[in-house]
Scaffold this active site. Structure first.
Site, PDB file in Angstrom:
ATOM      1  N   GLY A  45       0.829  -1.192   0.000  1.00 51.07           N
ATOM      2  CA  GLY A  45       0.000   0.000   0.000  1.00 51.07           C
ATOM      3  C   GLY A  45       0.866   1.245   0.000  1.00 51.07           C
ATOM      4  CD  GLN A  50       3.517   5.772   2.489  1.00 53.28           C
ATOM      5  OE1 GLN A  50       2.512   5.242   2.040  1.00 53.28           O
ATOM      6  NE2 GLN A  50       4.542   5.077   2.954  1.00 53.28           N
ATOM      7  CB  CYS A  88       5.564   2.182   7.166  1.00 54.35           C
ATOM      8  SG  CYS A  88       5.007   3.626   6.256  1.00 54.35           S
ATOM      9  CG  LEU A  89       7.090   1.069   1.082  1.00 55.45           C
ATOM     10  CD1 LEU A  89       6.384   1.382  -0.233  1.00 55.45           C
ATOM     11  CD2 LEU A  89       8.302   0.184   0.858  1.00 55.45           C
ATOM     12  CG  HIS A 130      -0.249   1.198   7.409  1.00 54.64           C
ATOM     13  ND1 HIS A 130       0.751   0.705   8.233  1.00 54.64           N
ATOM     14  CD2 HIS A 130       0.373   2.050   6.546  1.00 54.64           C
ATOM     15  CE1 HIS A 130       1.914   1.260   7.879  1.00 54.64           C
ATOM     16  NE2 HIS A 130       1.715   2.065   6.865  1.00 54.64           N
ATOM     17  CD  GLU A 131      -0.956   2.453   2.925  1.00 58.18           C
ATOM     18  OE1 GLU A 131      -0.547   3.635   2.854  1.00 58.18           O
ATOM     19  OE2 GLU A 131      -0.195   1.477   3.066  1.00 58.18           O
ATOM     20  CG  HIS A 134       0.606   6.754   5.569  1.00 62.07           C
ATOM     21  ND1 HIS A 134       1.795   7.223   6.082  1.00 62.07           N
ATOM     22  CD2 HIS A 134       0.801   5.425   5.358  1.00 62.07           C
ATOM     23  CE1 HIS A 134       2.668   6.220   6.175  1.00 62.07           C
ATOM     24  NE2 HIS A 134       2.088   5.116   5.747  1.00 62.07           N
TER      25      HIS A 134
HETATM   26 CO    CO Z   1       2.927   3.249   5.653  1.00 61.36          CO
END
Ligand code: CO
Length: 152
Positions: A45, A50, A88-89, A130-131, A134
């Site tokens: 995701g 991000q 997480c990236l 999670h997304e 963000h």
């Molecule tokens: Co993330």
């Protein structure tokens, strides 16, 4: 290829703004680029903040399917929650246990600007939560227990 920004970049902490119902070429291009970078980085995701854009767009890769989720609104969520590991990236080399609702119902716009309703449970419900965090400036490390650094 777009660059993924990482913690503690302040753009990850801003609340993102909704996208207008009519999707512009610029938005379409951004969605394509978000998909590319998510797939290249082996993510499940990615949220627009991000890549440094504070707008409410999420892309998800789940079971061979690519989902584009714009202006998500959780309209129902289970009382039951469970813990599972997340990473997480934007927070490289860290993992931790996060408690999330087990299932949810979501309303959103798809890549065609069409309103959609989705019921999700398990991993997909977790990725969505999670997304969406963000989009509200929240990172999983804010909620995680047993945070662990992993060095390869
Ligand atoms: Co993330």
């Amino acid at each position: 290829m777009l660059k993924i920004i990482t913690h503690p970049n302040p753009l990850l902490r801003k609340k993102s703004q909704p996208v207008a119902n009519v999707l512009t070429d610029k938005i379409q291009k951004l969605i394509t680029q978000m998909m590319e970078v998510m797939i290249a980085k082996d993510g499940v995701g990615l949220a627009a903040p991000q890549i440094g854009e504070n707008i409410r767009i999420i892309v998800i890769a789940y079971k061979e399917k690519n989902l584009v989720i714009i202006n998500p609104k959780i309209i129902k969520k289970s009382l039951l929650k469970d813990w599972a590991e997340e990473g997480c990236l934007s927070v490289p080399n860290k993992y931790g246990q996060v408690k999330r609702h087990k299932s949810l119902t979501l309303k959103y716009l798809n890549e065609g600007g069409k309103e959609q309703k989705l019921k999700a449970s398990g991993l997909l419900a977790r990725i969505i939560q999670h997304e969406i965090d963000h989009l509200d400036g929240i990172l999983f490390i804010d909620k995680a227990k047993d945070l662990t650094d992993i060095f390869y």
